[in-house]
Design a protein around this motif. Structure first.
Motif, mmCIF file in Angstrom:
data_model
loop_
_atom_site.group_PDB
_atom_site.id
_atom_site.type_symbol
_atom_site.label_atom_id
_atom_site.label_comp_id
_atom_site.label_asym_id
_atom_site.label_seq_id
_atom_site.Cartn_x
_atom_site.Cartn_y
_atom_site.Cartn_z
ATOM 1 N N ARG A 183 6.559 10.388 -1.589
ATOM 2 C CA ARG A 183 6.053 10.141 -2.942
ATOM 3 C C ARG A 183 7.167 10.109 -3.989
ATOM 4 O O ARG A 183 7.113 9.315 -4.920
ATOM 5 C CB ARG A 183 4.983 11.164 -3.299
ATOM 6 N N ARG A 184 8.181 10.941 -3.822
ATOM 7 C CA ARG A 184 9.282 10.946 -4.803
ATOM 8 C C ARG A 184 10.135 9.689 -4.659
ATOM 9 O O ARG A 184 10.533 9.095 -5.657
ATOM 10 C CB ARG A 184 10.132 12.209 -4.618
ATOM 11 N N ASP A 185 10.406 9.288 -3.425
ATOM 12 C CA ASP A 185 11.189 8.069 -3.198
ATOM 13 C C ASP A 185 10.468 6.833 -3.732
ATOM 14 O O ASP A 185 11.097 5.897 -4.221
ATOM 15 C CB ASP A 185 11.447 7.864 -1.694
ATOM 16 N N ILE A 186 9.151 6.843 -3.615
ATOM 17 C CA ILE A 186 8.343 5.706 -4.073
ATOM 18 C C ILE A 186 8.138 5.762 -5.580
ATOM 19 O O ILE A 186 7.962 4.740 -6.231
ATOM 20 C CB ILE A 186 6.997 5.684 -3.305
ATOM 21 N N GLN A 230 -1.518 9.013 -9.109
ATOM 22 C CA GLN A 230 -1.414 8.154 -7.930
ATOM 23 C C GLN A 230 -1.470 8.980 -6.641
ATOM 24 O O GLN A 230 -2.137 8.590 -5.679
ATOM 25 C CB GLN A 230 -0.125 7.336 -7.976
ATOM 26 N N VAL A 231 -0.757 10.106 -6.615
ATOM 27 C CA VAL A 231 -0.772 10.968 -5.430
ATOM 28 C C VAL A 231 -2.193 11.431 -5.137
ATOM 29 O O VAL A 231 -2.657 11.377 -3.991
ATOM 30 C CB VAL A 231 0.184 12.176 -5.606
ATOM 31 N N ASN A 232 -2.906 11.878 -6.171
ATOM 32 C CA ASN A 232 -4.280 12.334 -5.970
ATOM 33 C C ASN A 232 -5.189 11.195 -5.514
ATOM 34 O O ASN A 232 -6.048 11.390 -4.644
ATOM 35 C CB ASN A 232 -4.830 12.992 -7.236
ATOM 36 N N GLN A 245 6.565 -0.077 -6.677
ATOM 37 C CA GLN A 245 6.175 1.038 -5.820
ATOM 38 C C GLN A 245 5.658 0.533 -4.462
ATOM 39 O O GLN A 245 5.936 1.132 -3.422
ATOM 40 C CB GLN A 245 5.110 1.902 -6.496
ATOM 41 N N ILE A 246 4.941 -0.572 -4.482
ATOM 42 C CA ILE A 246 4.465 -1.167 -3.226
ATOM 43 C C ILE A 246 5.656 -1.576 -2.375
ATOM 44 O O ILE A 246 5.689 -1.318 -1.168
ATOM 45 C CB ILE A 246 3.528 -2.364 -3.496
ATOM 46 N N ASP A 247 6.661 -2.195 -2.999
ATOM 47 C CA ASP A 247 7.861 -2.581 -2.249
ATOM 48 C C ASP A 247 8.526 -1.361 -1.613
ATOM 49 O O ASP A 247 8.934 -1.397 -0.451
ATOM 50 C CB ASP A 247 8.861 -3.304 -3.156
ATOM 51 N N VAL A 253 9.352 2.065 3.354
ATOM 52 C CA VAL A 253 9.168 3.306 4.122
ATOM 53 C C VAL A 253 8.417 2.994 5.409
ATOM 54 O O VAL A 253 8.822 3.408 6.499
ATOM 55 C CB VAL A 253 8.405 4.357 3.282
ATOM 56 N N ARG A 254 7.319 2.243 5.307
ATOM 57 C CA ARG A 254 6.530 1.904 6.501
ATOM 58 C C ARG A 254 7.348 1.068 7.481
ATOM 59 O O ARG A 254 7.278 1.288 8.687
ATOM 60 C CB ARG A 254 5.264 1.151 6.112
ATOM 61 N N ARG A 255 8.109 0.119 6.974
ATOM 62 C CA ARG A 255 8.933 -0.707 7.874
ATOM 63 C C ARG A 255 9.962 0.141 8.600
ATOM 64 O O ARG A 255 10.215 -0.055 9.782
ATOM 65 C CB ARG A 255 9.617 -1.817 7.089
#
Length: 149
Positions: free
Chosen positions: A27-30, A36-38, A116-118, A123-125
């Protein structure tokens, strides 16, 4: 080795739980804020609950299929029709699980900015690449899958 690749290809892409764990852990990296977290945590929880119900149904049907196979029911046309219906229902549930994943991811990413999506996708990739590396190592191959089969 080819059967291992086919088995991997037949596995669901939809995780059984914790759909947004990569985003929550990073979450911090993004750059996620508390709202948004909640929101993502709520979607993650809802996904896990819905996916658990799908998994329970699939497990029950798999047990009935296995019991039918081991009980010799595949030789009986009427009983086999029931087993075939169980298999078809499992296929529908399999699709339901992946559609739930796609819809929930879309809902979650609507909470994020384009930047943020990028970051979340990066992260997912990274995790997916690490996963493919692990599979490749386990299969004693240089690549996770050949370019052509």
């Amino acid at each position: 080795m080819l059967s291992d690749l086919r088995a991997a290809g037949a596995a669901s892409l939809a995780p059984a739980a914790g759909l947004f764990l990569p985003e929550l852990h990073h979450r911090r990296d993004i750059g996620l804020d508390l709202v948004q977290v909640n929101g993502i945590a709520d979607l993650c929880h809802g996904y896990t609950q819905k996916r658990s119900k799908i998994n329970q149904q699939m497990t029950r049907l798999a047990g009935e299929l296995l019991a039918g196979i081991l009980g010799g029911k595949v030789g009986n046309d009427t009983a086999r029709q029931s087993l075939t219906a169980h298999a078809e229902t499992r296929g529908i549930l399999f699709a339901d699980a992946e559609n739930l994943m796609l819809a929930t991811l879309a809902d979650g990413y609507r909470l994020l900015s384009a930047e943020q999506i990028d970051r979340a996708l990066a992260v997912r990739r990274g995790q997916t690449s690490a996963g493919f590396d692990t599979i490749a190592d386990a299969m004693y191959m240089d690549e996770a899958a050949p370019t052509r089969l």
